[in-house]
Design a protein around this motif. Sequence first.
Motif, PDB file in Angstrom:
ATOM      1  N   GLY A  94       0.722  -1.162  -0.088  1.00  0.00           N
ATOM      2  CA  GLY A  94      -0.097   0.076  -0.151  1.00  0.00           C
ATOM      3  C   GLY A  94       1.070   1.163  -0.026  1.00  0.00           C
ATOM      4  N   TRP A  95       2.148   1.245   0.741  1.00  0.00           N
ATOM      5  CA  TRP A  95       2.956   2.404   0.668  1.00  0.00           C
ATOM      6  C   TRP A  95       3.367   2.472  -0.540  1.00  0.00           C
ATOM      7  CZ3 TRP A  95       8.106   3.279  -0.036  1.00  0.00           C
ATOM      8  CH2 TRP A  95       8.388   4.336   0.250  1.00  0.00           C
ATOM      9  N   ILE A  96       3.697   1.864  -1.087  1.00  0.00           N
ATOM     10  CA  ILE A  96       4.318   1.662  -2.773  1.00  0.00           C
ATOM     11  C   ILE A  96       3.225   2.332  -3.583  1.00  0.00           C
ATOM     12  CG2 ILE A  96       5.407   0.604  -4.550  1.00  0.00           C
ATOM     13  CD1 ILE A  96       7.073  -1.185  -2.677  1.00  0.00           C
ATOM     14  N   LEU A 121       3.586  11.845   2.754  1.00  0.00           N
ATOM     15  CA  LEU A 121       4.830  11.134   3.171  1.00  0.00           C
ATOM     16  C   LEU A 121       5.042  11.069   4.462  1.00  0.00           C
ATOM     17  CD1 LEU A 121       7.158  11.028   0.078  1.00  0.00           C
ATOM     18  CD2 LEU A 121       5.888   9.123   0.623  1.00  0.00           C
ATOM     19  N   ASP A 122       5.034  12.451   5.126  1.00  0.00           N
ATOM     20  CA  ASP A 122       5.174  12.545   6.345  1.00  0.00           C
ATOM     21  C   ASP A 122       4.006  12.105   7.359  1.00  0.00           C
ATOM     22  OD1 ASP A 122       7.154  13.828   8.353  1.00  0.00           O
ATOM     23  OD2 ASP A 122       5.347  15.095   8.937  1.00  0.00           O
ATOM     24  N   ALA A 167      14.718  10.995   1.645  1.00  0.00           N
ATOM     25  CA  ALA A 167      16.301  11.242   1.907  1.00  0.00           C
ATOM     26  C   ALA A 167      16.105  12.010   3.542  1.00  0.00           C
ATOM     27  CB  ALA A 167      17.099  12.004   1.076  1.00  0.00           C
ATOM     28  N   GLU A 168      15.364  12.936   3.519  1.00  0.00           N
ATOM     29  CA  GLU A 168      15.055  13.609   5.021  1.00  0.00           C
ATOM     30  C   GLU A 168      14.486  12.973   6.127  1.00  0.00           C
ATOM     31  OE1 GLU A 168      15.005  18.062   6.246  1.00  0.00           O
ATOM     32  OE2 GLU A 168      13.347  17.394   5.160  1.00  0.00           O
ATOM     33  N   LYS A 169      13.317  12.071   5.541  1.00  0.00           N
ATOM     34  CA  LYS A 169      12.660  11.404   6.430  1.00  0.00           C
ATOM     35  C   LYS A 169      13.328  10.134   6.956  1.00  0.00           C
ATOM     36  CE  LYS A 169       7.947   9.145   6.818  1.00  0.00           C
ATOM     37  NZ  LYS A 169       7.429  10.186   7.667  1.00  0.00           N
ATOM     38  N   LEU A 170      14.260   9.545   6.233  1.00  0.00           N
ATOM     39  CA  LEU A 170      15.032   8.336   6.382  1.00  0.00           C
ATOM     40  C   LEU A 170      16.534   8.539   6.474  1.00  0.00           C
ATOM     41  CD1 LEU A 170      12.964   5.918   4.074  1.00  0.00           C
ATOM     42  CD2 LEU A 170      12.669   6.257   6.700  1.00  0.00           C
TER      43      LEU A 170
END
Length: 564
Positions: A94-96, A121-122, A167-170
């Motif tokens: 589902g996320w993808i 996404l957040d 990139a920022e979230k992970l």
Amino acid sequence: MGSCLCKDQDSRTEERTQNGSAVQSAPVHIPTGDCRECHTSEENCGFSQRFRSSATVDRLVLETLSVIGSMVENEQEPPPAMLRLHSIADREDGWIQVVSSMVHVIPMNDPLGPAVITLLLDDCPLPTKESVVRLSNMLSLSAAVSHRGRVSPTEQRNVCVVLGCLAEKLAGPSSIAILTPGTLDYLIANLNENINPSVILFSLIALEKFAQTSENKVTIKKRLKAEVKNPLTSLETWVGCEHFVKRQVGFCAQWCLDNLFLIEGRKFSYECVDTTGINVMLNTKDVSEYLKISPDGLEARCDAYSFESVRCTFQVDEGVWYYETQVITPGVMQIGWATKDSTFLNHEGYGIGDDAFSVAYDGCRRLIWHDAHNRAQGQSAWKAGDILGCLLDLTVPEAIFYLNGEALAPCTDVFGIARSGFFAAASFMSFQQCRFNFGATPYRFPPKDRNFQSFNMHATLDPADKVVLPRHVRLEELRKLSVREDSCSLCFDRRASVRLEPCGHQGFCSSCCTQLSEVPHGAGHQLLPLFQITLRDTVPYRISQDCQDYGNIFHSRKNSIKSE
């Protein structure tokens, strides 16, 4: 089945005006089964090969995009569509699917499009490293994909926004896993002057986000150095361009060259700019690290996912004053007036106009803000290149906003509490940018119904205060400072000579202690509540990463003094 990821909203093509805004041309015939943007058969379309979008998820993404601009309350519940997407994204598949749908359906010409991608996404559950690797494999990015994707800039832009957000979230190992050699080649290949400027812009921002992980930063710098000519040096020349998307590219390229991807022998931008006639700037000592300020101190941009705010360096207490801002991006910004008593909570979404001591206009949602309440206005939404005029008349008193010279309804509510101590100020949603004119250059739409004063005619700035240092240079300067053992723990400039009663806490100078809105309290007089204090205009740094770094330097220096 077989839905192509190129734009499928209708059978129209986009043309770009000089300022970067989109207009629709006449419908064109596209053969059945062909991609509606690249005119390639679905079997040969790279994005179609990698994704099969669900119509339901597509609809939920577009529904979220359509209502997000009408969400005006900070405590407002998320729309039902966003909640459903959150539930869908709770599973790996589902996320993808949610990510691929955003890439597929978010249009280029919606000013909130990139911000909505980051919000979704957040809001979604944090993906596993396996999900991220799977997405990276599905994208299968490379320099060749960048070349083929030039015919489908909308989806390419959205892919870059997604990459930057992840990139920022992970940050850390997962961020390193996403930045495969193919992904890095793809982003670097996108830094080509012949590519759609929006794709270049968000490729730059994605590289910046990846560079927050030190290993990625080293990898990106090596890759840029391996180029025959660093592409950022060419893109930097777009600073001040009349094409407003290119202007953003130039701003971000210059910022990256000054702060992240340094080139040996290149002068920093602040060393090349002439600030002789500039007497008022945005206050770089009263802003968090997340807001980017131009070398001349007059242009600001936010690429963070928080609501960043800034005030200018000049305070007014009486009379009639006016300044202008040029809108570079047409998204959510709250621009207006704030006092030294205004409080900003960037991660909670509170900015100018969200407390009793400030008033602001948001031309994207067409709202005047004061004390977190809003009044709808009848004007059209602002667009890139528009001029917002801000008048403050402390003799009446009233504040009036002008959009391209057309006056909005006067605002008087703020004067019930605040009658002096005003600063020009603004707050920025993600990916927003504007330029301030405090009178150093002629105004475009000066009010004709009253006499007013400009900040630049009455203010002064020391040469040292006109220097907008890159963050790493600023921190290096702080490390060189010699801090006395008895320095104030807030400003570090004056001697700590005050003890608070009845709690008995010490460590503050006479100036800083008068600006504390809260004092330490609770059993054992724990110091943790100090981080809830709002620092005012005389304090060098607000509570932010800058302030934490400053504090670490102070305590490190203090310990070294003791050891000596």
